[in-house]
Design an enzyme around this catalytic site. Structure first.
Site, PDB file in Angstrom:
ATOM      1  N   HIS A  18     -27.233 -27.874 -21.886  1.00 39.16           N
ATOM      2  CA  HIS A  18     -26.598 -26.864 -22.748  1.00 39.16           C
ATOM      3  C   HIS A  18     -27.665 -25.928 -23.329  1.00 39.16           C
ATOM      4  O   HIS A  18     -27.484 -24.716 -23.378  1.00 39.16           O
ATOM      5  CB  HIS A  18     -25.873 -27.547 -23.920  1.00 39.16           C
ATOM      6  CG  HIS A  18     -24.734 -28.423 -23.521  1.00 39.16           C
ATOM      7  ND1 HIS A  18     -24.597 -29.721 -23.944  1.00 39.16           N
ATOM      8  CD2 HIS A  18     -23.651 -28.184 -22.726  1.00 39.16           C
ATOM      9  CE1 HIS A  18     -23.489 -30.244 -23.449  1.00 39.16           C
ATOM     10  NE2 HIS A  18     -22.892 -29.344 -22.696  1.00 39.16           N
ATOM     11  N   LYS A  42      -8.842 -36.811 -30.802  1.00 41.71           N
ATOM     12  CA  LYS A  42      -9.819 -37.390 -29.880  1.00 41.71           C
ATOM     13  C   LYS A  42     -11.083 -37.755 -30.649  1.00 41.71           C
ATOM     14  O   LYS A  42     -11.727 -36.881 -31.242  1.00 41.71           O
ATOM     15  CB  LYS A  42     -10.135 -36.324 -28.807  1.00 41.71           C
ATOM     16  CG  LYS A  42     -10.577 -36.902 -27.488  1.00 41.71           C
ATOM     17  CD  LYS A  42     -10.745 -35.803 -26.456  1.00 41.71           C
ATOM     18  CE  LYS A  42     -11.925 -36.098 -25.577  1.00 41.71           C
ATOM     19  NZ  LYS A  42     -12.412 -34.941 -24.866  1.00 41.71           N
ATOM     20  N   ARG A  91     -22.491 -26.310 -13.036  1.00 40.19           N
ATOM     21  CA  ARG A  91     -23.382 -27.248 -12.347  1.00 40.19           C
ATOM     22  C   ARG A  91     -23.033 -27.427 -10.892  1.00 40.19           C
ATOM     23  O   ARG A  91     -23.888 -27.653 -10.052  1.00 40.19           O
ATOM     24  CB  ARG A  91     -23.314 -28.628 -13.022  1.00 40.19           C
ATOM     25  CG  ARG A  91     -24.077 -28.746 -14.298  1.00 40.19           C
ATOM     26  CD  ARG A  91     -23.657 -29.952 -15.085  1.00 40.19           C
ATOM     27  NE  ARG A  91     -22.281 -29.814 -15.519  1.00 40.19           N
ATOM     28  CZ  ARG A  91     -21.682 -30.627 -16.371  1.00 40.19           C
ATOM     29  NH1 ARG A  91     -22.330 -31.661 -16.846  1.00 40.19           N
ATOM     30  NH2 ARG A  91     -20.442 -30.425 -16.738  1.00 40.19           N
ATOM     31  N   SER A 129     -22.899 -34.810 -20.725  1.00 37.85           N
ATOM     32  CA  SER A 129     -22.744 -35.493 -22.021  1.00 37.85           C
ATOM     33  C   SER A 129     -22.171 -36.889 -21.813  1.00 37.85           C
ATOM     34  O   SER A 129     -22.562 -37.839 -22.492  1.00 37.85           O
ATOM     35  CB  SER A 129     -21.827 -34.686 -22.938  1.00 37.85           C
ATOM     36  OG  SER A 129     -22.411 -33.456 -23.234  1.00 37.85           O
TER      37      SER A 129
HETATM   38  P1  ADP Z   1     -16.389 -29.037 -22.213  1.00 34.11           P
HETATM   39  O1  ADP Z   1     -15.686 -30.202 -22.833  1.00 34.11           O
HETATM   40  O2  ADP Z   1     -15.828 -27.704 -22.631  1.00 34.11           O
HETATM   41  O3  ADP Z   1     -16.623 -29.134 -20.724  1.00 34.11           O
HETATM   42  P2  ADP Z   1     -19.195 -29.582 -22.549  1.00 34.11           P
HETATM   43  O4  ADP Z   1     -19.878 -29.833 -23.847  1.00 34.11           O
HETATM   44  O5  ADP Z   1     -19.149 -30.732 -21.595  1.00 34.11           O
HETATM   45  O6  ADP Z   1     -17.786 -29.059 -22.941  1.00 34.11           O
HETATM   46  O7  ADP Z   1     -19.846 -28.347 -21.784  1.00 34.11           O
HETATM   47  C1  ADP Z   1     -19.883 -27.043 -22.322  1.00 34.11           C
HETATM   48  C2  ADP Z   1     -20.360 -26.080 -21.245  1.00 34.11           C
HETATM   49  O8  ADP Z   1     -21.678 -26.414 -20.837  1.00 34.11           O
HETATM   50  C3  ADP Z   1     -19.521 -26.078 -19.962  1.00 34.11           C
HETATM   51  O9  ADP Z   1     -19.479 -24.753 -19.462  1.00 34.11           O
HETATM   52  C4  ADP Z   1     -20.292 -26.969 -19.030  1.00 34.11           C
HETATM   53  O10 ADP Z   1     -20.046 -26.676 -17.678  1.00 34.11           O
HETATM   54  C5  ADP Z   1     -21.706 -26.592 -19.423  1.00 34.11           C
HETATM   55  N1  ADP Z   1     -22.674 -27.659 -19.118  1.00 34.11           N
HETATM   56  C6  ADP Z   1     -22.588 -28.968 -19.424  1.00 34.11           C
HETATM   57  N2  ADP Z   1     -23.679 -29.643 -18.986  1.00 34.11           N
HETATM   58  C7  ADP Z   1     -24.472 -28.716 -18.365  1.00 34.11           C
HETATM   59  C8  ADP Z   1     -25.737 -28.778 -17.676  1.00 34.11           C
HETATM   60  N3  ADP Z   1     -26.383 -29.931 -17.505  1.00 34.11           N
HETATM   61  N4  ADP Z   1     -26.216 -27.628 -17.159  1.00 34.11           N
HETATM   62  C9  ADP Z   1     -25.544 -26.470 -17.315  1.00 34.11           C
HETATM   63  N5  ADP Z   1     -24.366 -26.330 -17.937  1.00 34.11           N
HETATM   64  C10 ADP Z   1     -23.830 -27.444 -18.470  1.00 34.11           C
END
Ligand code: ADP
Length: 150
Positions: A18, A42, A91, A129
């Site tokens: 992120h 949640k 990703r 995550s």
């Molecule tokens: P959500 O529940 O909206 O998917 P996340 O916190 O998992 O929320 O992710 C937020 C954003 O960050 C999304 O666009 C996701 O694709 C992106 N993201 C998550 N992990 C990575 C990573 N390792 N590299 C690049 N983008 C990421």
């Protein structure tokens, strides 16, 4: 006019993946609002207030980054903050399928909102995550996946 982007997500936790998207986004946008989606139904693994301050502590450019929590449509949140852009990270093709649909819906809800996708850096492509939560739950060291100390 100031270019403001919202970077919405669960950030449970906020990871180096992120962080990389936000740091690269700051070369495009004047300001990025990291918006932690909060759903009372949640349960989170990492406390939301703690996560907010940990994310803030990862930045020295305090004026260009704001961290907030929200519990409404992202398209509405963007309007409220004068943000014309939604920032998202990609990703893989699974992310693409999901992001494609969300982006279409957001465009329908707020036609002035443009979604901008940044492709993950290879070093962070494997970070998610959910995997980090799992590693932490079973006592593994997650510090190298995070841009702050927990
Ligand atoms: P959500 O529940 O909206 O998917 P996340 O916190 O998992 O929320 O992710 C937020 C954003 O960050 C999304 O666009 C996701 O694709 C992106 N993201 C998550 N992990 C990575 C990573 N390792 N590299 C690049 N983008 C990421």
């Amino acid at each position: 006019m100031e270019k403001i982007a919202i970077f919405p997500g669960s950030f449970d936790p906020y990871t180096n993946g992120h962080h990389d998207i936000v740091c690269r986004g700051l070369k495009i946008f004047d300001k990025i609002i990291i918006a932690i989606g909060y759903n009372s139904q949640k349960e989170r693994y990492f406390d939301i207030d703690k996560m907010k301050s940990l994310i803030s502590s990862s930045f020295t450019m305090k004026d260009s980054v704001e961290v907030i929590e929200y519990n409404q449509l992202t398209a509405t949140l963007a309007k409220k903050h004068g943000a014309a852009y939604l920032l998202r990270g990609l990703r893989n093709t699974t992310d693409f399928e999901y992001e494609n649909s969300i982006s279409q819906v957001n465009r329908y809800l707020n036609e002035d909102l443009e979604t901008v996708f940044l492709i993950t850096s290879p070093d962070f492509a494997f970070i998610s995550s959910s995997i980090i939560r799992e590693v932490h739950k079973y006592g593994g060291d997650i510090t190298r996946f995070l841009p702050y100390q927990i």
